[in-house]
Design a protein around this motif. Structure first.
Motif, PDB file in Angstrom:
ATOM      1  N   LYS A  87      13.669   2.210 -16.683  1.00 51.78           N
ATOM      2  CA  LYS A  87      14.408   3.559 -15.920  1.00 51.78           C
ATOM      3  C   LYS A  87      12.587   4.038 -15.361  1.00 51.78           C
ATOM      4  O   LYS A  87      12.023   3.984 -16.726  1.00 51.78           O
ATOM      5  CB  LYS A  87      15.239   4.633 -16.860  1.00 51.78           C
ATOM      6  N   GLY A  88      12.064   4.711 -14.878  1.00 55.21           N
ATOM      7  CA  GLY A  88      11.544   5.165 -13.751  1.00 55.21           C
ATOM      8  C   GLY A  88      10.651   4.560 -13.573  1.00 55.21           C
ATOM      9  O   GLY A  88       8.904   4.688 -12.853  1.00 55.21           O
ATOM     10  N   ASP A  89      11.111   2.475 -13.128  1.00 55.20           N
ATOM     11  CA  ASP A  89       9.676   2.018 -12.897  1.00 55.20           C
ATOM     12  C   ASP A  89       9.996   1.457 -11.150  1.00 55.20           C
ATOM     13  O   ASP A  89      11.191   2.419 -10.881  1.00 55.20           O
ATOM     14  CB  ASP A  89       9.837   0.595 -13.114  1.00 55.20           C
ATOM     15  N   PRO A  90       8.808   2.060 -10.406  1.00 53.02           N
ATOM     16  CA  PRO A  90       9.075   1.966  -8.767  1.00 53.02           C
ATOM     17  C   PRO A  90       9.432   0.491  -8.642  1.00 53.02           C
ATOM     18  O   PRO A  90       8.562  -0.066  -8.620  1.00 53.02           O
ATOM     19  CB  PRO A  90       7.704   2.486  -8.438  1.00 53.02           C
ATOM     20  N   LEU A  91      10.214   0.492  -7.169  1.00 48.43           N
ATOM     21  CA  LEU A  91      10.643  -0.661  -6.422  1.00 48.43           C
ATOM     22  C   LEU A  91      10.673  -1.251  -5.394  1.00 48.43           C
ATOM     23  O   LEU A  91      10.383  -0.090  -4.449  1.00 48.43           O
ATOM     24  CB  LEU A  91      11.870  -1.617  -7.147  1.00 48.43           C
ATOM     25  N   VAL A  92       9.751  -2.281  -4.677  1.00 48.89           N
ATOM     26  CA  VAL A  92       9.587  -1.598  -2.962  1.00 48.89           C
ATOM     27  C   VAL A  92      10.297  -3.292  -2.981  1.00 48.89           C
ATOM     28  O   VAL A  92      10.240  -4.455  -3.156  1.00 48.89           O
ATOM     29  CB  VAL A  92       7.958  -1.739  -2.485  1.00 48.89           C
ATOM     30  N   VAL A  93      11.297  -3.250  -1.543  1.00 55.31           N
ATOM     31  CA  VAL A  93      11.790  -4.320  -1.279  1.00 55.31           C
ATOM     32  C   VAL A  93      10.772  -4.820  -0.731  1.00 55.31           C
ATOM     33  O   VAL A  93      10.437  -4.382   0.581  1.00 55.31           O
ATOM     34  CB  VAL A  93      12.417  -4.403  -0.504  1.00 55.31           C
ATOM     35  N   ALA A  94      10.546  -6.747  -0.389  1.00 58.77           N
ATOM     36  CA  ALA A  94       9.950  -7.461  -0.007  1.00 58.77           C
ATOM     37  C   ALA A  94      10.407  -8.594   0.379  1.00 58.77           C
ATOM     38  O   ALA A  94       9.828  -8.907   1.382  1.00 58.77           O
ATOM     39  CB  ALA A  94       9.585  -8.302  -1.839  1.00 58.77           C
ATOM     40  N   ASP A  95      12.133  -8.601   0.127  1.00 61.38           N
ATOM     41  CA  ASP A  95      12.282  -9.757   1.020  1.00 61.38           C
ATOM     42  C   ASP A  95      14.180  -9.556   0.971  1.00 61.38           C
ATOM     43  O   ASP A  95      14.334  -8.833  -0.150  1.00 61.38           O
ATOM     44  CB  ASP A  95      11.710 -11.303   0.829  1.00 61.38           C
TER      45      ASP A  95
END
Length: 331
Positions: A87-95
């Motif tokens: 919880k609280g971690d940022p995620l970026v869509v890679a594929d």
């Protein structure tokens, strides 16, 4: 500065804020629409799912498990490893990939927390545990929870009803019942009711446009479709009228009376919001809104609007008699 001039300045500033920006389309090149198959697939996915590669999410669940290997390896029965994000971690869509053989969810999303922490996850599982990394989206998340709304409705109605009853017994000023001679508090309550009704109506009848707004939020009413623009205009109107109501209340009442009155006004607005947000989802909100508008306007024009002014200090008075400000007798 009079209240009318203050409101006029706010409205002019609001209009200028959203109308001074310009947009340069630039010159279209001959190959502007010469897109690859992968680019076309990305555009198609974006139009239906409202996000694509490089989109930023924030983990809202306690944790999510990411598959380190490609999903095909797991579906083939090969041993795989998982790693958690919290919880609280940022995620970026890679594929993003589609695996038709997967009967659980054919869409897999590869997300990355940082350069060394990345993996695959079912889109369905991901969306349950993340929200767009934007404060407006977080606000929408919080107030779109139906269970939370129902809980707040019960809680607010019980506690606010008790508090308003106490205020009325003490003879304190209260919107709709023992109101100050100003239309701003009544108008504020009406705007909250209408805004809550519009908000729930969009979720009922234009869910996809609301979902796109959720993934790409804005406070600019000129940058969204008309129904969303109407909602954003109502939100900005609430902010402006709330400021006017505070200033008008402070002008007419003492500091202690102002605090008590504004607490009561906040409680009434809270009840109005949860009642119309929930009831509109079940179509009861529409006739209820008509009844509430009639009730609020009837109370204002028949019991609140000031027909007289004090001959001594000029304060507004609903009826003749002792002035509430200076105590002078008016006959």
């Amino acid at each position: 500065m009079s209240m009318q001039k203050f409101i006029s300045i706010l409205l002019i500033a609001y209009h200028l804020t959203f109308s001074v920006a310009c947009y340069n389309k630039g010159q279209l090149s001959p190959d502007a629409w010469d897109l690859t198959a992968q680019q076309l697939d990305s555009i198609s996915f974006y139009t239906t799912h409202h996000y694509t590669q490089n989109y930023n999410f924030m983990v809202r669940a306690d944790s999510l498990l990411l598959l380190e290997q490609h999903p095909v390896e797991m579906l083939s029965g090969m041993p795989v490893d998982t790693l958690p994000v919290y919880k609280g971690d940022p995620l970026v869509v890679a594929d993003i990939t589609t695996i038709p053989a997967d009967t659980i969810d054919s869409i897999w999303v590869k997300v990355a927390r940082d350069q060394i922490t990345f993996g695959w996850i079912h889109e369905r599982d991901m969306l349950k545990g993340v929200s767009p990394d934007d404060p407006i989206s977080e606000f929408i998340d919080y107030f779109s929870n139906k269970h939370l709304l129902i809980f707040l409705a019960i809680l607010v109605v019980v506690f606010v009803s008790y508090g308003l009853r106490k205020l009325l017994r003490l003879g304190s000023y209260l919107v709709h019942f023992n109101d100050i001679p100003s239309f701003y508090p009544t108008l504020l309550c009406l705007l909250v009711a209408m805004s809550a009704t519009i908000y729930s109506s969009i979720q009922l009848f234009a869910a996809e446009s609301w979902r796109h707004f959720y993934y790409h939020p804005t406070l600019n009413p000129y940058a969204v479709p008309s129904h969303l623009s109407l909602f954003l205009v109502s939100v900005w109107a609430i902010v402006i009228i709330a400021l006017a109501a505070v200033m008008e209340t402070r002008r007419q009442l003492s500091v202690s009376q102002t605090l008590i009155y504004l607490m009561g006004l906040t409680g009434v607005c809270a009840v109005v919001y949860v009642v119309f947000s929930v009831s509109t989802l079940y179509y009861i909100g529409y006739p209820l809104l008509v009844a509430y508008v009639f009730f609020a306007l009837h109370r204002y024009f028949h019991y609140t609007r000031a027909h007289y002014r004090c001959g001594n200090c000029g304060a507004k008075m609903h009826t003749k008699g002792l002035c509430p400000r200076c105590g002078a007798k008016n006959v």
